[in-house]
Enzyme design. Structure first.
Site, short mmCIF file in Angstrom:
data_model
loop_
_atom_site.label_atom_id
_atom_site.label_comp_id
_atom_site.label_asym_id
_atom_site.label_seq_id
_atom_site.Cartn_x
_atom_site.Cartn_y
_atom_site.Cartn_z
N LYS A 137 5.61 -8.03 2.69
CA LYS A 137 5.31 -7.95 3.91
C LYS A 137 4.11 -8.52 4.23
CE LYS A 137 4.86 -3.05 3.77
NZ LYS A 137 4.73 -3.16 2.41
N HIS A 163 -0.15 0.53 9.75
CA HIS A 163 -1.36 0.94 9.44
C HIS A 163 -2.20 1.38 10.44
CE1 HIS A 163 0.13 -2.20 6.67
NE2 HIS A 163 0.04 -1.35 5.51
N ASP A 203 -1.76 -8.40 0.93
CA ASP A 203 -0.32 -8.40 0.26
C ASP A 203 -0.07 -9.92 -0.36
OD1 ASP A 203 -0.31 -5.99 1.79
OD2 ASP A 203 1.38 -5.56 0.51
N GLY A 251 0.76 -1.25 -0.06
CA GLY A 251 -0.21 0.16 0.00
C GLY A 251 0.87 1.17 0.11
N SER A 252 0.36 2.41 -0.41
CA SER A 252 1.05 3.75 -0.37
C SER A 252 0.62 4.16 1.03
CB SER A 252 0.33 4.50 -1.51
OG SER A 252 0.82 4.14 -2.79
N GLY A 253 1.67 5.02 1.35
CA GLY A 253 1.24 5.70 2.59
C GLY A 253 2.57 5.44 3.56
N HIS A 254 3.30 4.76 2.98
CA HIS A 254 4.64 4.30 3.82
C HIS A 254 6.09 4.92 3.19
CE1 HIS A 254 1.89 1.28 5.52
NE2 HIS A 254 1.95 0.78 4.32
#
Lengths: 211, 333
Positions: free
Chosen positions: B105, B219, B110, B54-57
């Site tokens: 991960k 998250h 995922d 996911g984006s945001g990391h």
């Protein structure tokens, strides 16, 4: 709808209705997910079904398997998260059962739903009462199978009602799969978002079947 | 919600466009499906290393695309795994004929999306190996959950696998090394404030002004417990002790100490934590031979810190030191 048979037009109506219902409930699904997950279920499902809706015109009207396959592939490539592979698998497995069929009867509907459930469990390794979409789909299939001596529309309505109750029954459960499982005991007291979206899909199917 | 945002649905796309413009010498961006590849991909005869999530990391994973680290990164929507078709296309784009390592991960979504992508790649005749990262010691009862989450060690696995691939190592070797790094790495984090997923518009959990979440996931998944805020040294102990006890790390061994900011915590505070973590490691007889401090695997604008400790061997150190040229990590070039 002819009694006892679902034709391709009804399946298309179901998908169209499902897209509307998912969009209407985007916020609700996101709020449920915010409580025990990561706040993306509503947006992901809405993105996926919006993409599906964009393909409605391309759906072949003589092959239910082909329609379900297109839905599955579209969800797989647009939803992401755990729901993408799981809902994708549901439709792709069901598609194999109804491949080439312009209409399907109760036996095939039951086989399709059961194949979808088996696919979901294989991919996600979830058991009943793990607080997942399995807890809505499983009871729905049992209700559909047990609904003897009633019309197909009524059987689908009973399946949807069982899914609704199944989703509600996830509230006290402790999550064993997915991101909610990290909450442990703290996941109890919240309805599972995946079970909820599964109920919405089955409710849409019952509505399309009733028309 | 206060963010530098046009529309939530355009966020990832616009950020990728920005990355392409900012780092043309390092990477190329493919739009539909979305993925980034190093500028010279595919590199003939070299094992390719791909990760995604996911984006945001950020900078994980796109900021680590470049020579000596990742050949490709697949960004999903915020906190949402990428999709199988996206991973498949990226795999095809970087396969140089020697196979592709997928660094994944350990999150339900995922794992499933990469699993399906791996099956599709195999159908196309591309060999892939998966390295699953699950280093988060905060997850107890991992038998009854989706298992330990992949957090800080992901950065170290990506760097070391990337260097091994660059050195010409074979697919099985690169994957085995990645698994060894994961097995010898342990992490744990705490949050001082939550983050807000743009689509949701409000924080994914609440923390009182004097509270912290010990064992937070990247998250915003909850950790072991909620606790009253304490001084930095005490917080560092709360993270270091579960980490040290878990492997267990052995006195006399060499370690890499990685203190990671979760997004909003300033470097100034990270160094305070590093200082104490170093002291605790030394008191256990560990030699901190390599270090990394900064925001490398973040959780949007969450305030907090995670600590990763990796018990290194000579090979890991050699590949850690090898040149890397990416947007977020750069040395030896």
């Amino acid at each position: 709808m002819e009694s006892g048979i679902l034709n391709a037009d009804t399946v298309v109506q179901w998908i169209e209705r499902a897209a509307e219902v998912i969009e209407e409930n985007e916020k609700t699904l996101t709020e449920l997910d915010a409580a025990i997950g990561d706040s993306d279920h509503g947006a992901n499902m809405a993105r996926g079904f919006s993409a599906v809706r964009g393909k409605l015109a391309e759906f072949p009207r003589d092959d239910i398997g082909a329609i379900l396959k297109m839905v599955g592939m579209t969800l797989l490539s647009t939803v992401g998260g755990a729901s993408g592979p799981l809902y994708g698998t549901l439709f792709l497995e069901a598609a194999k059962i109804s491949a080439g069929k312009p209409e399907i009867d109760r036996v095939v509907i039951l086989q399709s739903l059961a194949a979808g459930l088996a696919g979901i469990q294989k991919r996600g390794k979830a058991e009943p009462l793990d607080k997942t979409m399995v807890d809505a789909l499983g009871p729905a299939i049992r209700a559909f199978e047990g609904a003897e001596g009633v019309s197909l529309a009524e059987a689908l309505a009973q399946a949807a009602e069982a899914a609704r109750l199944g989703a509600e029954a996830t509230i006290p459960l402790v999550a064993r799969k997915g991101r909610a499982s990290y909450l442990g005991e703290r996941s109890a007291g919240h309805q599972d978002p995946g079970a909820t979206s599964m109920w919405l899909l089955l409710q849409s199917l019952a509505e399309a079947g009733a028309e | 919600m206060k963010k530098l945002l046009n529309a939530p649905s355009d966020l990832v796309k616009e950020a990728l466009a920005g990355m392409a413009l900012a780092h043309p010498g390092l990477l190329r961006v493919h739009v539909d499906p979305a993925f980034l590849v190093r500028a010279d991909a595919p590199v003939r005869g070299k094992v390719a290393v791909l990760s995604g999530g996911g984006s945001g990391h950020e900078p994980l994973h796109g900021g680590f695309v470049g020579r000596g680290m990742l050949d490709a990164a697949c960004p999903g929507a915020v906190f949402t795994s990428p999709t199988p078709d996206q991973i498949l296309e990226a795999t095809r784009a970087v396969d140089g004929g020697a196979g592709v390592v997928h660094i994944v991960k350990n999150y339900t979504g995922d794992v499933m999306n990469f699993e399906m992508a791996g099956e599709l790649a195999r159908d196309l005749g591309i060999t892939t190996e998966t390295v699953l990262v699950n280093d988060d010691v905060a997850v107890e009862n991992s038998l009854y959950t989706a298992g330990r989450r992949g957090v800080g060690a992901t950065v170290l696995v990506e760097k070391i696998c990337g260097a091994a691939a660059e050195a010409g190592r074979a697919l099985a070797d690169v994957a085995a090394l990645g698994r060894r790094v994961n097995e010898h790495g342990r992490s744990m984090g705490i949050a001082l404030s939550p983050c807000t997923v743009p689509h949701a518009g409000k924080p994914s959990f609440e923390l009182g002004p004097d509270e912290m979440e010990v064992g937070i996931g990247i998250h915003g998944e909850p950790g072991r417990r909620r606790a009253k805020l304490e001084p930095a040294d005490r917080i560092t102990e709360m993270l270091m002790h579960p980490i040290l006890d878990d492997l267990p790390f052995q006195a006399g061994k060499d370690v890499l100490l990685f203190v990671n900011g979760l997004g909003a915590t300033p470097l100034l505070e990270l160094y305070v934590v590093f200082r104490k973590a170093h002291e605790i490691a030394a008191a256990r007889g560990l030699r901190v031979v390599r270090s990394l401090v900064g925001p490398y695997i973040t959780s949007l604008e969450m305030a907090g810190v995670s600590i990763t400790l990796l018990q290194v061997d000579e090979e890991m150190v050699r590949y850690w030191d090898a040149p890397v040229h990416t947007a977020a990590l750069r040395w030896g070039v």
